[in-house]
Design an enzyme around this catalytic site. Structure first.
Site, mmCIF file in Angstrom:
data_model
loop_
_atom_site.group_PDB
_atom_site.id
_atom_site.type_symbol
_atom_site.label_atom_id
_atom_site.label_comp_id
_atom_site.label_asym_id
_atom_site.label_seq_id
_atom_site.Cartn_x
_atom_site.Cartn_y
_atom_site.Cartn_z
ATOM 1 N N GLU A 90 0.833 -1.190 0.000
ATOM 2 C CA GLU A 90 0.000 0.000 0.000
ATOM 3 C C GLU A 90 0.873 1.246 0.000
ATOM 4 O O GLU A 90 1.985 1.231 0.519
ATOM 5 C CB GLU A 90 -0.849 0.028 1.275
ATOM 6 N N CYS A 103 3.310 8.436 1.610
ATOM 7 C CA CYS A 103 3.791 7.426 2.552
ATOM 8 C C CYS A 103 3.973 6.134 1.763
ATOM 9 O O CYS A 103 3.029 5.661 1.123
ATOM 10 C CB CYS A 103 2.774 7.239 3.677
ATOM 11 N N CYS A 110 5.793 -7.582 7.079
ATOM 12 C CA CYS A 110 6.827 -7.028 7.956
ATOM 13 C C CYS A 110 7.190 -8.076 8.998
ATOM 14 O O CYS A 110 6.315 -8.781 9.509
ATOM 15 C CB CYS A 110 6.336 -5.756 8.639
ATOM 16 N N CYS A 114 5.126 -5.813 15.459
ATOM 17 C CA CYS A 114 4.471 -4.878 16.399
ATOM 18 C C CYS A 114 3.023 -5.343 16.574
ATOM 19 O O CYS A 114 2.302 -5.543 15.592
ATOM 20 C CB CYS A 114 4.513 -3.455 15.863
ATOM 21 N N CYS A 117 -0.199 -3.829 14.748
ATOM 22 C CA CYS A 117 -0.065 -3.427 13.346
ATOM 23 C C CYS A 117 -0.596 -4.486 12.389
ATOM 24 O O CYS A 117 -0.240 -5.661 12.496
ATOM 25 C CB CYS A 117 1.408 -3.159 13.056
ATOM 26 N N CYS A 333 -1.135 1.703 8.176
ATOM 27 C CA CYS A 333 -0.388 0.750 7.368
ATOM 28 C C CYS A 333 -0.966 -0.658 7.449
ATOM 29 O O CYS A 333 -1.314 -1.149 8.504
ATOM 30 C CB CYS A 333 1.090 0.755 7.739
HETATM 31 S S1 SF4 Z 1 4.424 -0.897 12.815
HETATM 32 FE FE1 SF4 Z 1 3.955 -2.607 11.427
HETATM 33 S S2 SF4 Z 1 5.053 -2.134 9.519
HETATM 34 FE FE2 SF4 Z 1 5.921 -0.836 11.128
HETATM 35 S S3 SF4 Z 1 7.664 -2.019 11.927
HETATM 36 FE FE3 SF4 Z 1 5.922 -2.544 13.229
HETATM 37 S S4 SF4 Z 1 5.033 -4.397 12.288
HETATM 38 FE FE4 SF4 Z 1 6.387 -3.439 10.770
#
Ligand code: SF4
Length: 345
Positions: A90, A103, A110, A114, A117, A333
């Protein structure tokens, strides 16, 4: 076919030379790509027709397809791009007064994990190529009206940017070159969860970009819960590398803090964060959480947001609460990608 955006000069110049074309032709193609916003080779009307056809037969200008384009009432636009191998990323265009910020993503998925996320829920699939990163910039630029200009880039989309520096750095060179997008390096921000070795590599390249370090917690214990990768990287090391980057680059640091209702949003957390950051020359960018379907985290109450902010401000920190632009189009995101993945085609 090769993707031209992967290495524009390196591919184009020898190819044009082999065909007896003058060096100025490469500059013409660049101008069409970055300044004149050509959507295909056919639009490059000051190149001979035959050359345009040969270029189109040799190179792909785009390597992805737009799977979805959404527009929010506040002017935020989001593209979901389908890549050749079926992966999806995206990228977002944000309009804020005269600013036109994009962005962009650096990875499919990823690996940082996190907990709040959407991008990290399925883990890392792969790094994006330089061309795939530049393509996001150019496709978003195509959404602008003729009188609008891109002004800022934030590398904060899907993925951990510093885990894909090899592809990202050449893409940012194209973004900042005068004959590229011409966006000053000080208007380009790279985010990281705090990969210390890569932060050192970035400062060693004499980077002039801004760095945004995602903290999300004021102590290691809580941070390990929210950002699992920080298990191996204590805050003291992350802050030491951030300080080194500031010394080398001279750019004010940003510390990102996603405010999660009932988890890291108390006045005590704010006090601890203020103690941690001390008198650093930094901006604390607080992002009230945008709920993700299927995840148990919630938006902090308005009262919690107010008191968190006031503790930080009373301690003299520069604080910004980021506007939640584009909520209606899942602009945080990874959200649009997940929503599309759950919709049968
Ligand atoms: S917020 Fe999401 S995209 Fe960003 S580093 Fe953490 S897991 Fe990865």
């Amino acid at each position: 076919m090769t993707h031209l955006l992967n290495a524009i000069d390196e591919q184009l110049k020898p190819w044009l030379k082999e065909r007896g074309q003058g060096g100025y032709r490469a500059a013409q193609v660049r101008r069409w790509l970055f300044a004149r916003r050509a959507a295909d080779f056919a639009a490059m009307t000051d190149l001979p027709q035959a050359l345009r056809e040969e270029l189109a037969a040799e190179f792909d200008l785009w390597s992805a397809e737009v799977a979805k384009h959404t527009v929010a009432e506040d002017g935020t636009e989001k593209l979901l791009l389908s890549l050749r191998d079926g992966g999806q990323v995206e990228c977002v265009l944000l309009r804020d007064e005269i600013r036109r910020t994009i962005c962009i993503s650096t990875q499919v998925g990823c690996g940082m994990g996190c907990v709040f996320c959407a991008s990290g829920l399925d883990g890392l699939q792969r790094n994006l190529s330089t061309g795939e990163i530049i393509e996001q910039m150019l496709r978003l630029q195509l959404l602008l009206a003729p009188e609008e200009r891109l002004s800022h880039i934030v590398v904060m989309g899907m993925g951990e940017p510093l885990a894909n520096l090899d592809a990202l750095l050449p893409a940012l060179v194209e973004a900042s070159r005068d004959d590229g997008l011409g966006i000053s390096a000080r208007r380009i921000t790279i985010s990281t969860v705090g990969l210390t070795k890569a932060m050192r590599r970035l400062s060693d390249t004499n980077s002039r970009y801004r760095l945004a370090v995602s903290l999300h917690a004021p102590n290691d214990e809580l941070r390990r819960q929210i950002v699992p990768v920080s298990d191996k990287i204590p805050l003291v090391d992350v802050l030491a590398e951030a300080d080194h980057y500031f010394e080398v680059s001279g750019r004010r640091l940003t510390f990102e803090y996603v405010l999660l209702g009932g988890l890291n949003d108390s006045p005590d957390h704010a006090t601890e964060l203020a103690n941690l950051l001390g008198r650093r020359t930094a901006l604390v960018n607080v992002i009230p959480y945008n709920p993700v379907a299927g995840l148990p985290y919630r938006t902090p109450t308005a009262a919690a947001q107010r008191s968190f902010r006031s503790v930080l401000e009373q301690r003299g920190l520069a604080v910004r609460f980021r506007h939640r632009k584009g909520d209606a189009i899942d602009a945080a995101c990874g959200q649009l990608r997940r929503r599309m993945a759950s919709v049968p085609s």
